[in-house]
Scaffold this motif. Structure first.
Motif: not given
Length: 344
Positions: A83-91, A105-113, A158-167
């Motif tokens: 869904r997100t195709q995130a290039r940047t994962l922020v936590e 792992h999921a984003l790296e496997s999807a080839g976008t991170l 700012g490099e997007g798309p970004r997924l910002i995780a607040f877990l």
């Protein structure tokens, strides 16, 4: 000496070093201790010993939150990555980034991170975690930021798309006004194709909630009491642990766990560095932290007021915990209808 590959892929930006932030913390401490209802800023919980105790808490059988969140992420990470195709994962509030590894792992496997950006106030914990992530994911650049998620959202790359995780339901440790400000600032910081993943603990049986903060080994009590030890050490405080009893109770009016200590007897406490003298009455509480619990309808109202929209909402099988995918109000929905609601 040549740097290792891991060292080359890790960048650490220090926005607020510990010494520079101390005057503001001292001022906040003096203000909160002199309030009608006495409090200690929760940051006193997280010195080196406190951070170790918190990691121990996350492994306790009574403390269900990390396990429920991991259950959801294990089931949903692949669809979140698509869904997100995130290039940047922020936590935000990264700590040791345990559950975030599922997303990595999921984003790296999807080839976008391309990059991982953990932000945390504790520099030693952040540096250790960043090195571990870089070693585990050598194709992902790691840019760690030592900062405060309530103040430093504008410093995120700012490099997007970004997924910002607040877990971890860390958002529940903010009081309602702080949470309002945080969500508004978060919404303002997002680009149209960014998304936010929020872990949130849900309202449930009171006995289960109170057990999570009153574990049989007393680790949570030691964690909370450590805040007094930290204040005594750094500010010349005279808090006497024997004069306070630990208390973590459910507040049904606010729907949060109220976590702190209560005076066993009337007595005085001095905070010498702040030139502060405090009088505690018998049974008077000293709050150290809250942990709000959420209902979906009220949470959607809160995010909506901030200019955000809950696009997807997943719970664990027991219905104890939720993970919400939140997007800017103006962005279009891209999730499959079957992913809008559900449990694992």
């Amino acid at each position: 000496m040549a740097r290792t590959a891991t060292e080359r892929t890790v960048r650490v930006d220090v926005l607020h070093d510990e010494a520079a932030g101390r005057p503001a913390l001292y001022e906040a401490t003096a203000r909160s201790l002199q309030a009608a209802a006495k409090e200690l800023p929760a940051i006193w919980l997280y010195d080196e010993r406190g951070s170790r105790l918190y990691e121990e808490i996350t492994r306790l059988p009574e403390y269900y939150l990390p396990r429920r969140e991991a259950e959801i992420l294990d089931a949903r990470a692949a669809s979140i990555a698509r869904r997100t195709q995130a290039r940047t994962l922020v936590e935000l509030g990264a700590g040791t980034s345990e559950n975030t590894r599922v997303l990595l792992h999921a984003l790296e496997s999807a080839g976008t991170l391309e990059r991982f950006v953990p932000l945390d106030v504790s520099e030693p914990t952040l540096r250790a975690s960043a090195r571990a992530i870089a070693a585990a994911y050598p194709r992902v650049g790691v840019r760690a930021i030592v900062g405060d998620f309530e103040r430093d959202l504008g410093a995120l790359p700012g490099e997007g798309p970004r997924l910002i995780a607040f877990l971890g339901s860390t958002i529940g440790n903010l009081n309602p006004e702080s949470r309002r400000r945080f969500l508004a600032a978060l919404a303002k910081s997002l680009a149209r194709d960014d998304a936010v993943l929020l872990g949130i603990d849900l309202v449930k049986d009171v006995a289960k909630l109170e057990a999570a903060y009153n574990d049989s080994r007393g680790v949570t009590e030691a964690f909370v009491r450590n805040a007094l030890t930290a204040v005594n050490r750094e500010l010349g405080g005279t808090f006497d642990q024997r004069r306070f009893q630990y208390e973590a109770r459910w507040d049904p009016e606010h729907e949060w766990m109220d976590i702190g200590l209560r005076a066993r007897e009337s007595h005085a406490v001095a905070i010498r560095r702040l030139e502060l003298d405090l009088a505690f009455e018998e049974y008077e509480p000293l709050r150290v932290e809250i942990s709000s619990k959420f209902r979906r309808d009220r949470f959607e109202v809160e995010t909506g007021r901030a200019g955000l929209r809950v696009e997807s909402w997943w719970t664990d099988a027991a219905g104890d915990f939720a993970v919400a995918l939140v997007v800017p109000e103006a962005s279009g929905s891209q999730c499959h209808p079957t992913e809008r609601n559900g449990h694992v």
